[in-house]
Structure formats: C-alpha cells, structure tokens
Design a protein around this motif. Structure first.
Motif, short mmCIF file in Angstrom:
data_model
loop_
_atom_site.label_atom_id
_atom_site.label_comp_id
_atom_site.label_asym_id
_atom_site.label_seq_id
_atom_site.Cartn_x
_atom_site.Cartn_y
_atom_site.Cartn_z
N SER A 1 5.18 8.14 3.71
CA SER A 1 4.94 7.74 2.32
C SER A 1 6.15 6.93 1.85
CB SER A 1 4.77 8.97 1.45
OG SER A 1 5.99 9.71 1.48
N HIS A 2 6.04 6.40 0.67
CA HIS A 2 7.10 5.58 0.08
C HIS A 2 8.44 6.34 0.09
CE1 HIS A 2 8.68 3.53 -3.83
NE2 HIS A 2 9.30 3.08 -2.77
N ASN B 1 2.45 1.78 -3.39
CA ASN B 1 1.41 2.15 -4.34
C ASN B 1 0.57 3.33 -3.85
OD1 ASN B 1 1.64 0.13 -6.59
ND2 ASN B 1 1.56 -1.23 -4.83
N GLY B 2 1.16 4.17 -3.00
CA GLY B 2 0.45 5.35 -2.50
C GLY B 2 1.15 6.62 -2.94
N PRO B 3 0.57 7.77 -2.68
CA PRO B 3 1.17 9.04 -3.11
C PRO B 3 2.39 9.40 -2.26
CG PRO B 3 -0.80 9.46 -1.83
CD PRO B 3 -0.70 7.98 -1.95
N LYS C 1 0.84 -1.21 0.00
CA LYS C 1 0.00 0.00 0.00
C LYS C 1 0.87 1.25 0.00
CE LYS C 1 -4.26 -1.44 2.17
NZ LYS C 1 -4.73 -1.82 3.50
N ILE C 2 1.98 1.17 0.69
CA ILE C 2 2.84 2.36 0.79
C ILE C 2 3.49 2.67 -0.54
CG2 ILE C 2 4.95 3.24 1.87
CD1 ILE C 2 4.07 1.73 4.39
N ARG D 1 8.14 1.62 -7.78
CA ARG D 1 6.73 1.94 -8.07
C ARG D 1 6.27 1.35 -9.38
NH1 ARG D 1 5.25 5.91 -4.50
NH2 ARG D 1 3.68 7.00 -5.72
N ASP E 1 1.69 15.54 -1.07
CA ASP E 1 0.30 15.95 -0.92
C ASP E 1 -0.04 17.04 -1.95
OD1 ASP E 1 1.39 18.28 0.00
OD2 ASP E 1 0.94 17.89 2.11
#
Lengths: 531, 389
Positions: free
Chosen positions: B337-338, B323-325, B320-321, B369, B328
C-alpha cells in the motif's frame, strides 16, 4: 619482390565488389582499414559526447540537460573511447602492420579476423541504442553508472546497463579473437630470419597486449555476467543482504581495468620507437631493454589493480603492498622513457607531423606518468581519488598517451596505407592545435581536483567556475581541431595529395617500406628473408 | 575601419573575461588542512609534486637540448649507437635507475608509509564515535556515545531547485549548504563509522584529508581530529545516481562547551518532535508540514508536481497506490500500500522509516494523498505511524 610480380599479382585480386567486399573480406588490409575507420567514427561520436558534457559544465547550474542524462553521457563517452575508439584503432594498426612488418602474407586466422571486426558495429549500436529508445519512451536511457558499472548502483539502474553488459560481451569476444589471431600470427608466420629478438617493437608491444587481453577480458566478462544475474535472476553476488559483497565487483572490474590501461598503451609504446628512429635517422636505442620493460610492465599490471579502490577501506598490509607495487611500475617505464630520449639523442632530427606528435606525446604522456606516481601514495590518493585530478591524470595518459600516439602512427603509416601524402601544413596545424587545446582543457582539471571538485558531477560550486570555463573552451578547440585530422585522412583515401614513395620517410626501417605504397592486395607472395 | 571595430570587439571580450578572472579565487593546491591527517597529506603531496616537477623539468631539458642541437637542418650527422658500449656508459645508464629506486622507495616511500599508518589509526584513543550513513541523496548522522549520544538526524542539500535551474541567483554557498550540518567538537579524536542504505557513496571533506566509501551492508571507518573551529565542506565523490552532485557534507567544528550546548538543544528539539507525535494533528498542519517534507525528500524523483519521471520514477498524481487504502478492515497495514512503500521502501525507493520521524511520515503521506489532484480526503495520524514501529 619485383614490380612486375606486384603488377601480376594485382590482376589476381578477385574479391566481390561494393558492400559484399567489406562484409566478406578476409584480407588483413581490408579488415585493418575497417577497424581504423570504425575507430575514427567512434572517436568523433565519443568526442561529441564529451563536448556535450563540457558544454553543460561551462557554467554552474543545470543548463542543457538533466543530471541523469549527464550521467549517461559520461559513462557512454568512456566506454566508446576505450572499447570502440582506442582498442579498435590499435587492432586496426595490428592488422595492417604486423603481417607487413614480420613478412607474412596475411594474418594467420583470416575468417576469425573478419568475425572479430563485424562484432564491433553491433556492440556500438547496443551501447548507444538506449539513447534512441528513450526518445520513444522505452527505458530510461543509456548506462548511467559511469564506465565502471559499480554495483549496487548498476543493479539499481535501468535497461541501459543490460545493453552495456551485452555490448561489453561482444567487444570482449572481439578483442580475445583479435588477440588469439595476433599471437598465432607472430608465433608462426614470421619470415625466415625474423627471430623473436628481431621482431619490430610494434609487434612486441601488441604481443604483450594480446596476452593481457586474454588474461583479463574473461574476468570482466565474468563480473558483468554476475551483475546480469544479480539484476535479473535473483543472485546476490554483490548484495550484502544476500551474503554478497559490493567490493568484490570493484576488485574483479579493476583486475581487468588496470591491465586495460596498458592494453591501450602498449601498442603505442610499440610504434613510437619506429617513428623516433625514422625521424632521428638513427637506430632504436635499447631494443632489448624495451622488450624486457614491456614484459615487466605487462606482468606488473596484473598485480596492482587495487590502487583504483584505495578508499574502500582495506587492511594496512594490502594498502602498502598495492602502493609499493604500483610505484615499482615507474622503474620499467623509466627505462622506456630513457630509451625513447636516447633514440633522439645525437640523431639528425627533422620534425614532420608524425615526429611532432611523437615528441609531444613523450612530454604529455610523461605528465600522465608522473602524476600516476603520486596517485600511488595511499593518503594523498584519498584526496585525488574520484576528483578532477584523476580525470586530468587519465586524460594525460589516455588522450595524450593513447590517442595522440595513434595520431602519430596514423600520420606515419598513412602514406604507406593510402599511397598518398597528407598535407604536411594541415598535419602540423593539427598537432599544434591539439597539443595546446589539450593542455588548456586538462591542465586546469588538475587544479580543480586539488581544490576539491569531485568527478562525475553535473553541476558544481561557484569556486570551481573559472577553471571549468577555461577547460570547456579548451575542449571545444580540441574537438573542432580533430576535423583537420579527419580531413587529412579522407583526402588521402580519396587519392588527393602527392603520390607517396615506397619509403616516404628517409630514416624509416622495416619490411613494410620494401613494398609499394599502397601495398598490393596480397603482399609478400614471394617470402622475404631477414638477414 | 572594420579592422578597428574588430580590435575594439576583441578588447571588450578580453576585458570581460579578465574582469571575471580578476574576481576569481584560483586555488592551486589543497585547501588549508585542519587535521593532523590532512596536514600529513598536504606535506606528502607537496613533496611528491616537487620531486615529480624536478624529474619532469630535467628530462624535458635534456629533450629540448637534443631537439635544438641534433637536427638535420643544422647538418648534424646522426650517431648510430643502440645501447651503452663502454663500462662507463653502462654505469651512467644505471644511475637514473638507481636514483628512481631511491626516490620511489626511500624519498617517497617512507613518508608515504607514515601517512598510511596515520590514516588507518582509527581505533586508538578515540574520544567519540559517530556513524555516517549515506543514502540517495543525503547523509544521516548518528552520535554513538558521549554528550550527544542518541542524537540522529538527516542532512539535506539546502540549495533550492530554482538556483540549480538558473531561475534564481546562486548564493555564495551554492551546492555546499545543508539544512542540518553535523557538529563536532575541536581537539577530540572522532572515530567516524560509515555505511550506506542503498548504493556506494564516499564521505569526503578535503580539509580533513578524509575520504572513505560508505558501503551498503558493511561498516568502514576513518577518523578526524579537527584543530580549528570553523565550517568545513565537502561532497560525495562516488557516483551514486542522479543526485550525486547534490549531496554535500557540511561539518561545523565548535569548542567543547559549545558542542555540549548544541547537544542539549538538539536533544530537546528531538524530544519535542517525538512528543508531538502523541498529539492529534489537524489536516492543515499535516498538509503544511507534508509539503515541506515532500519537497525536501521526495521531489528529487517524484518531482514537485507529483508527475514523476516515468518509467524510473512513477507519478504520484493519479496513482492507484496513492489513491488506495493503507489499512485493511482489521486495521493492519496492507502490503504494497501507499504507506507500506513509504515506510518500508520498494526496489529503488528507500525505506523512509529510518530517515523520517513519525510526524514527518504521517505528514508526507497525508500530503501525497491530498495533493497533485489526488483527493483521498483522509489523514494519517503520527500515532498510527508510531504503532507500526
């Protein structure tokens, strides 16, 4: 004590039968037996781990396991061998022999004694359970920091460390209780006429061991508790970022860890003179000198700990102090070696299995001791430290000096404990296989260390391949030949073999040989008097 | 017949073993010393070993004499002494004791004292200073002064995983080879400062006689003056986790001129690397470099296929991390975040900002990613990483 009295006593052994006998027993012989059997089982478990390590190191490259599993094996091997094999073996002998040797009917604190033993199996389970949990996907296996728990690695690692911390707590409590019991027994329950300076050397060795345990186990317990709070409750004892110091852990650990070496060795130094004098048919040489040397080594062992951490970077005066104080341990130790050899000198020696082990023990432990002397030198230590040289050194002191000493004691007192003679032929075979395979395993490791192989690595450069192969072959012979030892013990317990006389060794001295073999369940119902 | 076959088999095994042994270089002592400290150490070691050997053989000799002569089956009658009884005997029991005192504190004690003083003489007359930082499981070197001032790089194990897991033939420098060896000039006293980013490591080069711990949060020091040009190898020797056996030290000792040339070229290389951080990178280039960086630095824990070794080392594939933004709406880095985890670290995961440069971080994040079945499609530019510093 007459045979009639013994026979009469035998009818009064009312105790529960089956498992309840062993769970509830307060009899020193029963508890001693449990300690010794536990130690033997854990010796085989720890040995199996060592063999898995040696199998992986047979050739360069990763063959059988992943590096993280290798790290778990080496750490748990050491913890088991030290805390669950050597220490319980020594406590087992203490339970069996000290009351018999000082003419006491039992240990002074029998219920504490029972509790002390029954803390061990849960501790052993705590140590090994993470291996099994990992199979079910819980956690990532047992402690992988080596037996030394060095922070911050031990703060970073998985739940195996927590299990090991609690295991060490249980083992520590057990050791302290055993020590209190031994001290109280020796101070209060000696037969009339058994003054302190007539105390058998085994009891003396254990007395000093007991004091060392009480002095150092709480420090270890404190250190691992600080580690636990660093891991889970946000303290920073060992974290520089929070004002702590990782080196503090090493100092606390080795304040326990160095006396621990003598905790493992003093009981053995205690019973070796009994064996040497019995098979030389000649009294112990230098009894007083040996007692004073025990004291000297016990006290010195408390003030030399930092020689285990010479590479952390200490001020020059500290380096010099720890170097010279460590070297000075060689003086009382030399007195002991002198006394052992002088006991043999001009005796009428015969070489039954216990004597073979005791003689081989002097030679191999001598190699361990002498390499310890060079390890004290700070500059050379920078090279030896954490290399295979050190691995070889401490196996010469703890396998040869500890375990082979325990084997000598086992063969010596096994006829007394079980009432049966072991097979002398197999005993001798066991000795020769052990002595030769031991050297085959560990002698090459001295050279590996000098050539530059670090310890605790799962894989190594090609230049180390040949010696590692020889060492692994030796290890497998060594491991398998211990099955002879187990067979000999089991067959005595099962009542096979010749019946043992009350005093099976011609030259043996001491109150334990005045009792029947095996001794009655309750011994010395009539108090002996020592003249 | 059976016996003959058995004998032939035995001979074949022995021959196989001995032919292997014949190729072996059995090393019986320390490797050749190349610094004054190593020289001193070898001298002390040889002397002490000789003394110990003599003590051992003398004592063993006495024991063997006794074992041969003082036997029951030879009819020897046991004596019954328990200690020295005459003055002469007391004297003779004190002789070994006095001898040992002399050996401990004079014969061994004085050379040992001198070698300690040599070993700890780190600050006087140092010609240059380097800083060595241990981290799981690689070494970082930084030149603090002189011609090479400002040069800073990471030195990784070069041996491929295939060799370690026996899928490829092992090279001659198996486990003792790195991508960026540290280069030092000969004849100069180099003061070596040591520290660590995570757990305790020990920087050890046997031929220098140097082994000192690298401790997180503290500086430790040692020194080396290398007398001969050459390549010197060592390893980490403090258990530091699963990669402990895989973080070698390789030092190239070169002449002063060569060292100057190397420093210039290395500086140019580092300047070029920082220049490319300014330009716009294509996704293909980032992915290609990212794969390289990932396999060198990240795959030890997260594995080459990104599946990790849960629970200790979480998977990146499908994470999830990952594949997350990262940023912001206002373009600020999102906590946890990643990119934040890669840049600043998280628990066991090291902070890569001190180890990798902007391009490498951008590349490896982009790679993660868009590999292992992750398909974020976005790419991170080195300039974005630079802005975080």
């Amino acid at each position: 004590m007459t045979t009639a009295a013994q026979a009469h006593e035998a009818h009064h052994d009312h105790h529960p039968t089956g498992i309840m006998r062993w769970l509830t027993t307060t009899n020193h012989k029963d508890i001693g037996t449990m300690y010794l059997v536990f130690a033997l089982i854990m010796f085989m478990v720890g040995g199996a781990m060592a063999l898995a390590v040696r199998a992986e190191l047979f050739q360069p490259g990763m063959q059988l396991m992943r590096p993280e599993f290798f790290n778990q094996l080496i750490g748990v091997h050491a913890l088991i061998m030290i805390f669950a094999a050597l220490m319980p073996a020594a406590t087992g002998f203490a339970n069996w022999l000290i009351p018999l040797q000082i003419g006491a009917p039992d240990m002074a604190l029998p219920r504490l004694n029972n509790w002390g033993f029954w803390l061990l199996p849960p501790a052993a389970i705590l140590l090994t359970l993470p291996f099994i949990l990992a199979l079910f996907g819980i956690g990532d296996g047992a402690i992988a920091t080596g037996w030394t728990f060095y922070a911050p690695l031990s703060v970073q690692e998985g739940i195996g460390v927590d299990f090991a911390i609690f295991a060490v707590h249980l083992l520590g409590i057990s050791s302290v209780m055993g020590s209190i019991n031994i001290i109280v027994t020796i101070f209060n329950m000696r037969a009339p006429g058994m003054t302190m300076m007539k105390l058998p050397l085994f009891a003396w060795g254990w007395l000093i061991t007991a004091f060392l345990l009480i002095a150092t186990i709480p420090v270890l317990a404190g250190a691992v508790t600080m580690l636990l709070t660093d891991r889970h409750f946000g303290t920073h004892f060992f974290n520089a970022a929070g004002g702590g110091d990782p080196i503090l852990f090493q100092h606390l650990f080795w304040f326990f860890g160095h006396p621990e070496v003598y905790i493992l060795l003093l009981p053995v130094w205690g019973f070796i003179p009994h064996i040497l004098s019995a098979f030389s048919r000649k009294p112990t040489y230098g009894y007083k000198a040996q007692v004073y040397s025990f004291w000297a080594i016990g006290i010195l062992s408390l003030v030399v700990w930092a020689h285990h951490v010479f590479t952390v970077g200490m001020p020059v005066p500290a380096l010099l102090y720890f170097m010279y104080s460590t070297m000075s341990i060689s003086l009382p130790l030399a007195v002991l070696f002198f006394c052992w050899i002088a006991t043999m000198w001009r005796g009428a020696m015969s070489f039954e299995t216990p004597m073979l082990f005791a003689t081989g023990w002097i030679i191999l432990f001598g190699i361990g001791g002498l390499t310890g002397l060079v390890l004290a030198d700070v500059a050379a230590d920078a090279q030896y430290h954490h290399s295979y040289f050190v691995v070889a050194h401490f196996h010469y002191t703890l396998f040869a000096g500890g375990m082979m000493g325990m084997m000598a004691g086992t063969y010596f007192w096994l006829p007394k404990m079980t009432g049966r003679m072991y097979s002398e032929k197999l005993g001798k075979l066991h000795f020769w296989l052990t002595a030769i395979a031991f050297n085959l395993t560990f002698m090459p490791q001295f050279f590996l260390g000098l050539a530059g192989m670090p310890r605790r690595i799962p894989d190594y450069a090609l230049q180390f391949a040949e010696f590692n192969m020889i060492s692994s072959i030796g290890a497998f012979i060594l491991g398998l030949s211990q099955l002879i030892f187990v067979y000999n013990i089991v067959s005595c317990i099962r009542g096979q073999g010749e019946k043992a006389a009350d005093k099976p060794w011609e030259g043996a001295e001491g109150l334990e040989w005045t009792l029947s073999s095996p001794p009655p369940y309750h011994s010395f119902t009539v108090q002996p008097v020592v003249k | 017949m059976a016996l003959k076959r058995f004998k032939a088999m035995g001979a074949a095994i022995a021959l196989a073993f001995w032919s292997k042994v014949a190729y072996a270089e059995f090393v019986w002592n320390f490797p050749k010393p190349v610094t004054p400290l190593a020289e001193d150490t070898l001298h002390v070691h040889n002397k002490f070993m000789l003394i110990c050997m003599v003590i051992f053989l003398v004592v063993l000799g006495i024991m063997i004499y006794s074992i041969i002569h003082h036997r029951k089956d030879k009819g020897y009658k046991p004596a019954n002494f328990t200690g020295p009884s005459t003055k002469a005997q007391v004297f003779w029991t004190l002789v070994p004791f006095a001898l040992l005192l002399y050996i401990d504190f004079i014969l061994m004690g004085i050379p040992a004292y001198h070698s300690v003083i040599t070993m700890e003489d780190t600050k006087n007359n140092a010609d240059m200073v380097i800083k060595v930082t241990g981290m799981q499981w690689r070494w970082q070197y930084e030149y603090m002064d002189g011609d090479a001032k400002g040069i800073k790089f990471v030195s990784n194990l070069k041996t491929p995983q295939e060799q370690i897991y026996n899928q490829a033939e092992k090279g001659p420098d198996y486990l003792l080879e790195v991508d960026n060896p540290v280069v030092l000039p000969v004849g100069k006293k180099v003061r070596i400062l040591l520290t660590s980013n995570d757990v305790i490591h020990t920087w050890w080069v046997p031929q220098f006689g140097v082994a000192r711990d690298a401790i997180p949060g503290f500086l430790r020091e040692t020194w080396a003056r290398i007398d001969e040009p050459g390549t010197y190898k060592g390893q980490c020797k403090e258990l530091c986790g699963k990669g402990h056996g895989f973080m070698p030290v390789v030092v190239n000792a070169v002449s002063e001129d060569e060292f100057k040339k190397w420093a210039e070229s290395k500086k140019a290389e580092l300047a070029a690397a920082s220049a490319v951080a300014e330009k716009e990178w294509s996704k293909e280039d980032l992915m290609a470099l990212g794969k390289e960086v990932y396999e060198k630095n990240c795959s030890v824990c997260h594995q080459v296929d990104g599946k990790g070794v849960p629970p200790a080392f979480p998977p990146l594939a499908g994470s999830k991390i990952v594949n997350g933004p990262n940023f912001d709406a206002e373009g600020k880095l999102i906590k946890d975040s990643h990119l934040d985890r890669v840049f600043n670290g998280f628990r066991v995961m090291p902070a890569w900002k001190g180890v990798l440069n902007d391009v490498e971080i951008a590349a490896v994040v982009t790679y993660e990613r868009n590999a292992f079945g992750n398909a974020m499609g976005d790419l991170l530019q080195p300039a974005q990483v630079k802005a975080l510093r």
